[in-house]
Write a protein that holds these residues in place. Structure first.
Motif, PDB file in Angstrom:
ATOM      1  N   UNK A 201      11.599 -33.118  22.035  1.00 44.17           N
ATOM      2  CA  UNK A 201      11.849 -34.374  22.539  1.00 44.17           C
ATOM      3  C   UNK A 201      12.356 -35.328  20.718  1.00 44.17           C
ATOM      4  N   UNK A 202      11.422 -34.502  19.209  1.00 40.91           N
ATOM      5  CA  UNK A 202      12.360 -35.517  18.470  1.00 40.91           C
ATOM      6  C   UNK A 202      13.228 -34.964  17.491  1.00 40.91           C
ATOM      7  N   UNK A 203      14.241 -34.227  18.510  1.00 47.11           N
ATOM      8  CA  UNK A 203      14.971 -34.746  17.822  1.00 47.11           C
ATOM      9  C   UNK A 203      15.138 -33.259  17.062  1.00 47.11           C
ATOM     10  N   UNK A 204      14.498 -32.283  16.903  1.00 49.36           N
ATOM     11  CA  UNK A 204      14.890 -31.867  15.322  1.00 49.36           C
ATOM     12  C   UNK A 204      15.907 -30.239  15.392  1.00 49.36           C
ATOM     13  N   UNK A 205      15.872 -29.860  14.729  1.00 51.53           N
ATOM     14  CA  UNK A 205      17.070 -28.532  14.916  1.00 51.53           C
ATOM     15  C   UNK A 205      16.159 -27.112  14.648  1.00 51.53           C
ATOM     16  N   UNK A 206      16.651 -25.911  15.414  1.00 49.38           N
ATOM     17  CA  UNK A 206      16.176 -25.139  14.955  1.00 49.38           C
ATOM     18  C   UNK A 206      15.020 -24.557  13.904  1.00 49.38           C
ATOM     19  N   UNK A 207      14.585 -23.604  13.510  1.00 53.46           N
ATOM     20  CA  UNK A 207      14.040 -23.733  12.174  1.00 53.46           C
ATOM     21  C   UNK A 207      15.243 -22.822  11.437  1.00 53.46           C
ATOM     22  N   UNK A 208      15.804 -21.315  12.131  1.00 57.84           N
ATOM     23  CA  UNK A 208      16.508 -20.841  11.534  1.00 57.84           C
ATOM     24  C   UNK A 208      17.135 -21.804  10.538  1.00 57.84           C
ATOM     25  N   UNK A 209      18.534 -22.420  12.008  1.00 64.19           N
ATOM     26  CA  UNK A 209      19.006 -23.634  11.038  1.00 64.19           C
ATOM     27  C   UNK A 209      18.341 -24.318   9.983  1.00 64.19           C
ATOM     28  N   UNK A 210      17.380 -24.778  10.195  1.00 66.03           N
ATOM     29  CA  UNK A 210      16.552 -25.495   8.599  1.00 66.03           C
ATOM     30  C   UNK A 210      16.047 -24.940   7.724  1.00 66.03           C
ATOM     31  N   UNK A 211      16.006 -23.615   8.069  1.00 67.75           N
ATOM     32  CA  UNK A 211      15.983 -22.226   6.733  1.00 67.75           C
ATOM     33  C   UNK A 211      17.704 -22.240   5.951  1.00 67.75           C
ATOM     34  N   UNK A 212      19.081 -22.501   6.408  1.00 67.35           N
ATOM     35  CA  UNK A 212      20.282 -21.774   6.336  1.00 67.35           C
ATOM     36  C   UNK A 212      20.233 -23.217   5.443  1.00 67.35           C
ATOM     37  N   UNK A 687       4.759 -39.608   3.852  1.00 68.57           N
ATOM     38  CA  UNK A 687       5.260 -38.935   5.377  1.00 68.57           C
ATOM     39  C   UNK A 687       4.011 -39.211   5.984  1.00 68.57           C
ATOM     40  N   UNK A 688       3.356 -40.553   6.214  1.00 68.46           N
ATOM     41  CA  UNK A 688       2.795 -40.389   6.909  1.00 68.46           C
ATOM     42  C   UNK A 688       2.851 -41.237   8.463  1.00 68.46           C
ATOM     43  N   UNK A 689       3.210 -41.365   8.767  1.00 63.31           N
ATOM     44  CA  UNK A 689       3.978 -41.283  10.497  1.00 63.31           C
ATOM     45  C   UNK A 689       4.281 -39.655  10.847  1.00 63.31           C
ATOM     46  N   UNK A 690       4.772 -38.447   9.753  1.00 66.13           N
ATOM     47  CA  UNK A 690       4.634 -37.554  10.262  1.00 66.13           C
ATOM     48  C   UNK A 690       3.233 -36.617  10.843  1.00 66.13           C
ATOM     49  N   UNK A 691       2.681 -36.991   9.547  1.00 61.26           N
ATOM     50  CA  UNK A 691       1.133 -36.411   9.516  1.00 61.26           C
ATOM     51  C   UNK A 691       0.706 -36.598  11.187  1.00 61.26           C
ATOM     52  N   UNK A 692       0.182 -38.475  11.436  1.00 57.72           N
ATOM     53  CA  UNK A 692      -0.165 -39.366  12.300  1.00 57.72           C
ATOM     54  C   UNK A 692       0.319 -38.668  13.694  1.00 57.72           C
ATOM     55  N   UNK A 693       1.624 -38.098  14.123  1.00 56.96           N
ATOM     56  CA  UNK A 693       2.467 -38.086  14.718  1.00 56.96           C
ATOM     57  C   UNK A 693       1.960 -37.082  15.591  1.00 56.96           C
ATOM     58  N   UNK A 694       2.306 -35.685  14.422  1.00 49.77           N
ATOM     59  CA  UNK A 694       1.678 -34.246  14.246  1.00 49.77           C
ATOM     60  C   UNK A 694       0.280 -34.120  14.555  1.00 49.77           C
ATOM     61  N   UNK A 695      -0.240 -34.628  13.900  1.00 44.84           N
ATOM     62  CA  UNK A 695      -2.057 -35.045  14.597  1.00 44.84           C
ATOM     63  C   UNK A 695      -1.974 -35.199  16.000  1.00 44.84           C
ATOM     64  N   UNK A 696      -1.558 -35.994  16.600  1.00 44.08           N
ATOM     65  CA  UNK A 696      -1.675 -36.687  17.511  1.00 44.08           C
ATOM     66  C   UNK A 696      -0.859 -35.369  18.794  1.00 44.08           C
ATOM     67  N   UNK A 697       0.081 -34.328  18.610  1.00 44.40           N
ATOM     68  CA  UNK A 697       0.894 -33.106  19.069  1.00 44.40           C
ATOM     69  C   UNK A 697      -0.223 -32.396  18.932  1.00 44.40           C
ATOM     70  N   UNK A 698      -0.589 -32.074  18.354  1.00 44.05           N
ATOM     71  CA  UNK A 698      -1.978 -31.636  17.469  1.00 44.05           C
ATOM     72  C   UNK A 698      -2.747 -31.221  18.795  1.00 44.05           C
TER      73      UNK A 698
END
Length: 733
Positions: A201-212, A687-698
């Motif tokens: 939904x947020x268009x984020x790459x998988x963790x493995x790809x992010x680490x590489x 990263x105020x936006x990311x934190x606020x959105x992560x709080x809602x999702x969490x």
């Protein structure tokens, strides 16, 4: 360094993959123990071929380990001691500045051969100052040359982004890069903590790809993709931990505490000589609403220095005592506990003398409990707590000890939260028959995102009005080195205030009693920094010199508690005119007659700390004056920080500046070295936006599945965050 053929398991000790010597350095210096730890040790930045790392910025990084990419301008061997000693001096340049490298003794021949004028290399070492010039002594280096035989390597290198890792003296960035290469194949095994729906939904790459991509990016877009994803991981896993804590707390039972009409609270309000500010009334209502529920209150009360938090907390404590409960206030230092005890008993008058001759029938007993009290007084206090005679107890962490038992603990007030960990809060809360309500207070203004990140398990109330009658505080920077007459004038101002019946604080960074002597300089670390000014030295200079004839006393943390209390009492009574102290006076000390504060070596304190200290003056009807004394150069970042403090009294504005200028880990209450912050990628302000959105999702995820049974990946990420080694993070200092 040993590199095995097998793909290392992520929880495997690095000894197996890298060999014991390298693993030991990674563990001791950087806190990295497993392959997964190393994969989460992200590059600080990336150097490009042709991009010359800015040497101009090194002036701000004295004593720091740095990695620079630069070109050799010249290299020459000098002799000394009649030709017996040799020194190689190499000058490197990057277009923005020049830097000198020095090598001594037998170690000069190899670099002299490798570092020819015109060649390029990566250099790593500790920046020091010698003869007023920046230098790296004996830096490690990795040539970036390309002989004809290395054409292919050179071509590959030309298009490569070189990761520059946070490094240490014993392990340079490029050696860490080789270690990462050894564990990178294991990234395929990484368990993804983000629920698929959230990630997609947020268009984020998988963790493995992010680490590489974060460790070996092909393009700058790769780095951006990886960063976005890894920021989300940090924000989300942390917010899930906090959301689970909020959820668990909301399931606990608590005794509702509603104040009795015509009881202690009403009697106290009736004798107040002033009206509560609108802010105090609003916040009090939020607190009283929480206290009336059947689940424990968990509230953070933020208020500027002097906004009247103690009054709000006292009224909450009285409300609990009104209906038969007890309230405990936990202060970080003995000086502060004694101060609170004094000011609360003064505010309550005869209402603090319940059961005593001349005390009010509606009153209660207010006791003090600290570690240094004599046995008879301590026994009496403990007895009054267990029988319920004492409705209010004020103390230090001595309150947490096993021996301390309450009759019916209904409310815990924690002052200056950042000094107490979650565990200490829990230890005190466990003393109630049912979990007591919790009110946490801080005078350090906290931006919204930090409140969400650090205090995410608490609801927040803010007091931002100052009570009527508080005076403005003028703040000025005193450049002691450039303009010594300014400092002389500062002492004249202190004398004038004292002669007009007022008092002054002089704050120094160090005690100066021998135990806190700065480490002796080593020959190679001649950074020309003098040790911080010390209380005992400055007090003596003032008594003999500019403040001769005035009563000057000292106060610091290593004094005997009885002596500390005696000095504070005499200062509060006006007998002592000038108090030369360390930051023990930073929080809660309330002497309305003190109007001047001189902070020596002010550049050695953080922005928020300076703001806290300044809040100790101007607490009465006379205007306050705060003088920030510094020997730093006008163009230095330290002076810019001081100018920011002088320019505004708005603590929230200053806390933003503070956060932007300091490493995130420090701001979140981490020890400044040794312990890693859980936030490696997330910048709390940006990263105020990311934190606020992560709080809602969490919050949503935890409400639907509190035990995370359907999300095993998230569970294991959470266990890793909260394992014993990283417990410090949620303990907040």
């Amino acid at each position: 360094m040993v590199c095995n053929e097998h793909v290392p398991a992520l929880d495997e000790d690095l000894k197996k993959t890298l060999g014991p010597a390298t693993a030991k350095v990674l563990a001791e210096q950087l806190g990295l123990h497993t392959a997964l730890d190393l994969l989460h040790h992200y590059p600080r930045r990336y150097a490009e071929r042709g991009e010359l790392t800015s040497l101009a910025e090194l002036a701000d990084q004295i004593d720091e380990h740095v990695t620079v990419v630069a070109q050799v301008a010249d290299a020459r061997i000098l002799t000394f001691n009649g030709g017996r000693g040799k020194r190689l001096e190499v000058t490197i340049t990057d277009g923005s500045g020049r830097l000198q490298l020095v090598f001594f003794g037998a170690g000069v021949h190899k670099p002299h051969k490798d570092l020819l004028p015109g060649s390029r290399a990566m250099f790593a070492g500790k920046v020091s100052m010698f003869n007023r010039k920046l230098q790296l002594a004996h830096p490690a280096y990795e040539p970036l040359g390309a002989e004809a035989s290395d054409r292919d390597a050179a071509t590959a290198f030309a298009h490569q982004l070189i990761p520059i890792y946070p490094a240490c003296a014993k392990l340079e960035s490029w050696k860490i890069a080789k270690c990462v290469d050894a564990v990178l194949p294991g990234a395929r095994e990484a368990v993804d903590p983000l629920p698929d729906a959230l990630r997609e939904g947020r268009g984020l790459v998988p963790l493995t790809e992010a680490l590489l991509k974060i460790h070996r990016p092909g393009t700058k877009a790769d780095i951006e993709d990886a960063r976005q994803r890894l920021k989300w991981d940090e924000a989300f896993v942390l917010q899930v931990a906090l959301a689970r804590r909020r959820h668990a707390d909301s399931q606990l039972p608590a005794v509702p505490r509603r104040p009795a009409p015509g009881g202690l609270l009403d009697a106290f309000d009736a004798k107040l000589p002033f009206t509560l500010t609108e802010g105090q009334q609003t916040v009090s209502k939020e607190i009283f609403d929480d206290l009336a529920t059947e689940h424990p209150m968990h509230r953070l009360l933020q208020g500027e220095v002097g906004s009247g938090k103690t009054m709000v907390a006292l009224r909450a404590m009285l409300a609990v005592v009104d209906c038969g409960g007890q309230a405990a206030m936990l202060a970080p230092t003995e000086v502060l506990a004694q101060q609170h005890h004094r000011s609360i008993t003064e505010m309550m008058g005869e209402l603090a003398e319940g059961g005593m001759l001349g005390g009010s029938d509606q009153g209660t007993e207010v006791v003090l409990l600290t570690g240094s009290m004599g046995m008879p007084a301590r026994r009496r206090a403990l007895l009054d707590l267990v029988t319920g005679e004492a409705g209010i107890v004020i103390g230090t962490h001595a309150l947490i000890e096993d021996k301390v038992q309450f009759h019916d603990l209904g409310l815990v007030v924690v002052d200056e939260q950042h000094r107490f960990g979650v565990e200490q809060r829990d230890a005190l809360r466990s003393k109630g028959k049912q979990p007591p309500h919790l009110l946490v207070m801080t005078a350090t203004p906290i931006p919204r995102t930090v409140a969400m990140t650090v205090f995410g398990d608490l609801e927040t109330s803010v007091l931002d009005q100052l009570p009527a009658g508080r005076s403005p505080i003028a703040t000025h920077v005193v450049p002691a080195k450039d303009k010594p007459h300014f400092l002389a004038r500062a002492w004249e101002r202190v004398r004038e205030e004292a002669e007009n019946g007022h008092q002054a604080y002089v704050v120094c960074p160090r005690i100066g009693d021998g135990e806190d002597d700065p480490k002796k300089k080593t020959a190679e670390d001649d950074s020309e920094k003098r040790p911080p000014l010390a209380v005992l030295e400055i007090a003596e200079q003032l008594t003999r010199g500019p403040l001769a004839g005035l009563s000057v006393e000292v106060l610091h943390g290593r004094m005997d508690p009885a002596d500390k209390d005696d000095v504070m009492r005499r200062f509060a009574a006006g007998e002592v005119k000038v108090l030369v102290a360390t930051t023990v006076i930073e929080v809660g000390v309330n002497v309305p007659n003190s109007t001047v504060m001189v902070i020596m070596d002010a550049d050695r304190f953080g922005v928020s700390q300076l703001h806290q200290l300044r809040g100790r003056v101007g607490r009465g009807s006379a205007p306050g004056l705060c003088l920030l004394v510094s020997e730093m150069h006008e163009a230095s970042p330290a002076r810019a920080r001081l100018a920011a403090v002088a320019a505004t009294l708005d603590g929230f504005e200053l806390s933003r500046i503070d956060l932007e200028q300091r490493r995130e880990g420090d701001v979140l209450g981490q020890a400044q070295s040794g312990v890693r912050s859980s936030l490696r990628m997330l910048a709390v302000i940006e990263d105020e936006e990311v934190i606020a959105q992560a709080r809602e999702e969490a919050t949503r995820v935890v409400a639907a599945d509190p035990e995370l049974e359907r999300l095993p990946g998230l569970r294991s990420a959470l266990d890793a965050l909260l394992d014993t080694e990283r417990e410090q993070y949620l303990e907040k200092g």
